[in-house]
Design a protein around this motif. Structure first.
Motif, short mmCIF file in Angstrom:
data_model
loop_
_atom_site.label_atom_id
_atom_site.label_comp_id
_atom_site.label_asym_id
_atom_site.label_seq_id
_atom_site.Cartn_x
_atom_site.Cartn_y
_atom_site.Cartn_z
N THR A 156 -10.09 7.95 -9.26
CA THR A 156 -9.26 8.51 -8.26
C THR A 156 -7.81 8.45 -9.06
OG1 THR A 156 -10.47 7.42 -6.50
CG2 THR A 156 -8.28 7.74 -5.91
N GLY A 157 -7.61 7.66 -9.70
CA GLY A 157 -6.12 7.34 -10.41
C GLY A 157 -5.85 8.81 -11.46
N SER A 158 -6.95 9.60 -11.74
CA SER A 158 -6.80 10.68 -12.58
C SER A 158 -6.74 11.76 -11.68
CB SER A 158 -7.75 10.98 -13.63
OG SER A 158 -7.90 9.82 -14.40
N ARG A 159 -6.52 11.79 -10.30
CA ARG A 159 -6.59 13.01 -9.51
C ARG A 159 -5.35 12.81 -8.37
NH1 ARG A 159 -13.16 12.22 -7.62
NH2 ARG A 159 -13.85 12.57 -9.64
N THR A 160 -4.36 12.47 -8.93
CA THR A 160 -3.14 12.45 -7.90
C THR A 160 -2.51 13.60 -7.97
OG1 THR A 160 -1.84 11.39 -9.62
CG2 THR A 160 -2.89 9.99 -8.28
N PRO A 161 -1.40 14.09 -6.92
CA PRO A 161 -0.95 15.21 -6.91
C PRO A 161 0.17 15.58 -8.18
CG PRO A 161 -0.60 14.34 -4.79
CD PRO A 161 -1.29 13.16 -5.88
N MET A 162 0.09 16.74 -8.49
CA MET A 162 0.78 17.35 -9.53
C MET A 162 2.15 17.26 -9.13
SD MET A 162 0.65 18.90 -12.56
CE MET A 162 1.72 19.98 -13.43
N GLN A 163 3.00 16.75 -10.24
CA GLN A 163 4.33 16.68 -10.28
C GLN A 163 5.10 17.53 -10.91
OE1 GLN A 163 2.58 12.21 -11.16
NE2 GLN A 163 4.48 12.24 -12.12
N TRP A 164 5.80 18.36 -9.63
CA TRP A 164 6.41 19.66 -10.15
C TRP A 164 8.08 19.65 -10.42
CZ3 TRP A 164 3.46 23.42 -11.70
CH2 TRP A 164 2.27 23.64 -11.05
N ASN A 165 8.32 18.47 -9.68
CA ASN A 165 10.09 18.32 -9.83
C ASN A 165 10.37 17.09 -9.22
OD1 ASN A 165 10.10 18.69 -6.81
ND2 ASN A 165 10.04 20.89 -7.06
N SER A 166 11.77 16.75 -9.17
CA SER A 166 11.99 15.45 -8.75
C SER A 166 12.35 15.43 -7.22
CB SER A 166 13.36 14.86 -9.57
OG SER A 166 14.35 15.86 -9.87
N GLY A 167 11.87 16.39 -6.36
CA GLY A 167 12.42 16.36 -5.05
C GLY A 167 11.07 15.61 -4.25
N ALA A 168 11.19 15.84 -2.98
CA ALA A 168 10.33 15.09 -2.08
C ALA A 168 8.80 15.54 -2.65
CB ALA A 168 10.48 15.52 -0.58
N ASN A 169 7.99 14.36 -2.70
CA ASN A 169 6.75 14.52 -2.98
C ASN A 169 6.36 15.33 -4.24
OD1 ASN A 169 5.65 13.16 -0.59
ND2 ASN A 169 5.59 15.42 0.26
N ALA A 170 7.50 15.09 -5.22
CA ALA A 170 7.40 15.56 -6.52
C ALA A 170 6.96 17.25 -6.32
CB ALA A 170 6.49 15.18 -7.60
N GLY A 171 7.34 17.85 -5.37
CA GLY A 171 7.34 19.39 -5.27
C GLY A 171 6.03 19.58 -4.80
N PHE A 172 5.23 18.78 -4.75
CA PHE A 172 3.85 19.15 -4.43
C PHE A 172 3.40 19.66 -3.08
CE2 PHE A 172 -0.27 17.22 -2.37
CZ PHE A 172 -1.31 18.10 -2.85
N SER A 173 4.18 19.19 -1.98
CA SER A 173 3.87 19.35 -0.50
C SER A 173 4.98 19.05 0.03
CB SER A 173 2.73 18.59 -0.17
OG SER A 173 2.59 18.44 1.23
N ALA A 174 5.27 20.04 1.01
CA ALA A 174 6.58 19.56 2.23
C ALA A 174 5.86 18.75 3.29
CB ALA A 174 6.95 20.89 2.68
N ALA A 175 4.80 18.19 3.18
CA ALA A 175 4.39 17.38 4.39
C ALA A 175 4.82 16.09 4.01
CB ALA A 175 2.83 17.10 4.06
N PRO A 176 5.01 15.16 5.39
CA PRO A 176 5.50 13.93 5.32
C PRO A 176 4.45 13.15 4.12
CG PRO A 176 5.14 14.43 7.52
CD PRO A 176 4.39 15.39 6.84
N SER A 177 5.24 12.16 3.39
CA SER A 177 4.39 11.55 2.20
C SER A 177 3.24 10.98 2.89
CB SER A 177 5.14 10.70 1.70
OG SER A 177 6.39 11.20 1.19
N ARG A 178 3.26 10.33 3.95
CA ARG A 178 1.93 9.69 4.54
C ARG A 178 0.71 10.40 4.58
NH1 ARG A 178 2.88 11.02 9.61
NH2 ARG A 178 5.00 11.05 10.06
N GLN A 179 0.97 11.69 4.74
CA GLN A 179 0.04 12.86 5.07
C GLN A 179 -0.64 13.15 3.80
OE1 GLN A 179 0.55 16.15 7.22
NE2 GLN A 179 1.50 14.97 8.91
N LEU A 180 -0.26 13.02 2.58
CA LEU A 180 -0.65 13.48 1.53
C LEU A 180 -2.14 13.03 1.17
CD1 LEU A 180 2.16 13.17 -1.04
CD2 LEU A 180 1.83 14.90 0.73
N TYR A 181 -2.94 13.86 0.31
CA TYR A 181 -4.20 13.61 0.12
C TYR A 181 -4.12 12.32 -0.81
CZ TYR A 181 -8.58 13.87 -2.63
OH TYR A 181 -9.67 13.93 -3.32
N LEU A 182 -3.39 12.18 -1.75
CA LEU A 182 -3.24 10.95 -2.42
C LEU A 182 -1.70 10.86 -2.68
CD1 LEU A 182 -6.01 11.11 -5.32
CD2 LEU A 182 -5.74 9.18 -3.45
N PRO A 183 -1.30 9.35 -3.02
CA PRO A 183 0.02 9.28 -3.16
C PRO A 183 0.61 10.12 -4.41
CG PRO A 183 -1.17 7.37 -3.37
CD PRO A 183 -2.12 8.35 -2.89
#
Ligand code: GLC
Length: 521
Positions: free
Chosen positions: A383-410
């Protein structure tokens, strides 16, 4: 052999975690399509997408419920066809993940097969014993007590993954069918049907091939050479040769000498215990930290890798490729025990070696392995190798505009430099190093897939490694001490690219501490 493999460089995408286009916290196919230019600019011209089919996701999609339907959480088939189109417009190729050995326990074939009186077509689609009263046979995992049918079924991996029936070469029980039994050859035909479905696509908009999951696992009791499983793949390959000659298949087998003979165009070097590949970058799990070749302070040497790689390379070079991975969805990320410089040197070797390299999403920025993350979808330590891609320094590292608690993985937020945007602006970043290395590979024919490897210097005492590919000489020194290597040549060597202090003077190459150089005659 498909022509495009001569220059192919793959990028592996775990679709859950790459890019969420509709703000539901889950990566999706349109998200991938939107990032094709990023992948292309990075220097990768092909994609492998982990299973994106309908599934209950008990093993992250490797438990397929419907092979011909995109999982609704990723979009629809039309989105995938559109991704193929957009990739092809950019001269990129897309391969899907094919899971031939097992399905989900929710696949229609299985729900049919487990009935008291299964439909004839599916009665032997899976491997069933002839009674619920079964104590097991060495080498087979089974599930008892789950079906109306009086029998136990064999599984391939998790309990949710009943094994498809390709037969048994060595048989001791009546219920073990020979591979040539019509019900077993029907399984092979069903597999080819799935492949044709995606390769043809709709309106000619198909995919370009498959990464094949657990490719060596089909015929259960096979011989040492896996001749019966190989016969299945040879059959599949001849279908491809006649119907889709530009399609490629790459196997998760980890034994190129067997896989290429079986008909695969390429086979992965896997992170198996004691493998030569592991000795390069991941030799820490059982051996402590010290002996990975790319550790600066380690005492690893390149011979451990070459002793396994070279015999394979010599055996397969006329007919197929070996694929080196930076990592994948099953291994701890390469950055877990290598720092940025060590990763850069490892990538330098991977991207200047023959064969077809595979870069796992996020490795280009040194994304971290989050070792203690709770398991998700059967990931456990993976699981630790499957976290969201980090695109930028914005919210959720730019992976998603959803609230953080809704992300597939943190999202890993610990290091704010670990994102694409920040690293794009830093010429010395890992991302820019990867770009330069891939640009070099893509512009020098001698550094691409073809089998032109000559070892110039590899020693178990000395940490530097020199090899030649056509007119290029490549030197790597992962250690602390300066090293020198003489080479007699007519003409001058021009340095094309270097990491750290390197030079060539009066017939001698010099490699400073933790350095890498490519010269061309
Ligand atoms: C392969 C996949 C892995 C999966 C397993 C079962 O090893 O890479 O992720 O869990 O097969 O399908």
């Amino acid at each position: 052999m498909p022509e495009w493999l001569k220059t192919a460089v793959f990028y592996e995408i775990y679709p859950q975690s790459f890019c969420d286009s509709n703000a539901d916290g889950m990566g999706d196919i349109p998200g991938i399509t939107g990032k094709l230019d990023y992948i292309n600019n990075l220097g990768c011209n092909a994609l492998w997408i982990n299973p994106c089919y309908d599934s209950p996701f008990k093993d992250a999609g490797y438990d397929v419920r419907d092979y011909k339907k995109v999982a609704p959480r990723y979009g629809c088939n039309e989105d995938l066809f559109n991704l193929f189109d957009e990739a092809h417009k950019r001269k990129m190729h897309v391969i899907l993940d094919l899971v031939p050995g097992h399905t989900s326990e929710e696949h229609e074939w299985f729900t049919e097969s487990k009935k008291i009186k299964p439909n004839d077509a599916y009665k032997n689609r899976y491997i069933w014993t002839n009674s619920w009263f079964f104590w097991g046979i060495e080498g087979l995992k089974f599930v008892a007590g789950e079906a109306e049918r009086d029998g136990c079924y064999i599984i391939n991996f998790f309990k949710c993954q009943p094994a498809l029936n390709y037969g048994f070469l060595e048989r001791s029980e009546k219920w073990q069918l020979p591979p040539e039994h019509p019900d077993c050859t029907a399984t092979v035909e069903a597999l080819k049907d799935i492949m044709r479905f995606w390769l043809k696509g709709d309106k000619g908009r198909g995919c370009d091939g498959f990464r094949v999951d657990m490719a060596d696992s089909l015929v259960k009791f096979d011989d040492k050479q896996k001749s019966a499983t190989s016969a299945v793949w040879q059959n599949v390959r001849s279908m491809l040769n006649s119907e889709f000659p530009e399609a490629m298949i790459v196997s998760e087998w980890g034994s190129p000498e067997k896989a290429i003979k079986a008909g695969f165009h390429a086979d992965f070097l896997l992170d198996h215990k004691d493998s030569g590949y592991r000795s390069l970058v991941r030799n820490y799990i059982d051996g402590g930290n010290g002996d990975s070749y790319f550790r600066k302070d380690g005492n690893g040497n390149i011979k451990r890798f070459l002793n396994q790689y070279l015999p394979w390379y010599e055996e397969v070079k006329e007919n197929g490729y070996i694929s080196i991975i930076t990592g994948n969805h099953d291994t701890p990320r390469i950055s877990h025990h290598l720092d940025t410089r060590e990763c850069a040197l490892a990538f330098a070797l991977f991207f200047t070696f023959p064969g077809i390299p595979f870069l796992y999403y996020g490795d280009e920025i040194g994304m971290r392995y989050l070792q203690h993350l709770p398991t998700k979808e059967g990931g456990y330590s993976r699981t630790g190798s499957r976290t969201p891609m980090q695109w930028n320094s914005g919210a959720n590292a730019g992976f998603s505009a959803a609230p953080s608690r809704q992300l597939y993985l943190p999202v890993d937020t610990e290091k704010n430099t670990l994102n694409v945007e920040t690293q794009e602006n830093d010429p010395s970043s890992l991302l820019n190093t990867v770009k330069v290395l891939l640009k070099l590979r893509n512009s020098e024919e001698d550094l691409q897939s073809k089998p032109n490897l000559e070892i110039l210097h590899a020693d178990s005492e000395d940490r530097s490694f020199f090899y030649k590919r056509g007119r290029c000489v490549i030197g790597i020194n992962p250690g602390k001490a300066d090293t020198r290597f003489p080479i007699a040549a007519n003409g001058e060597f021009n340095l094309l690219y270097s990491i750290g202090g390197c030079g060539y003077e009066n017939g001698v190459f010099r490699l400073g501490s933790q350095s890498f150089g490519v010269w061309r005659l």
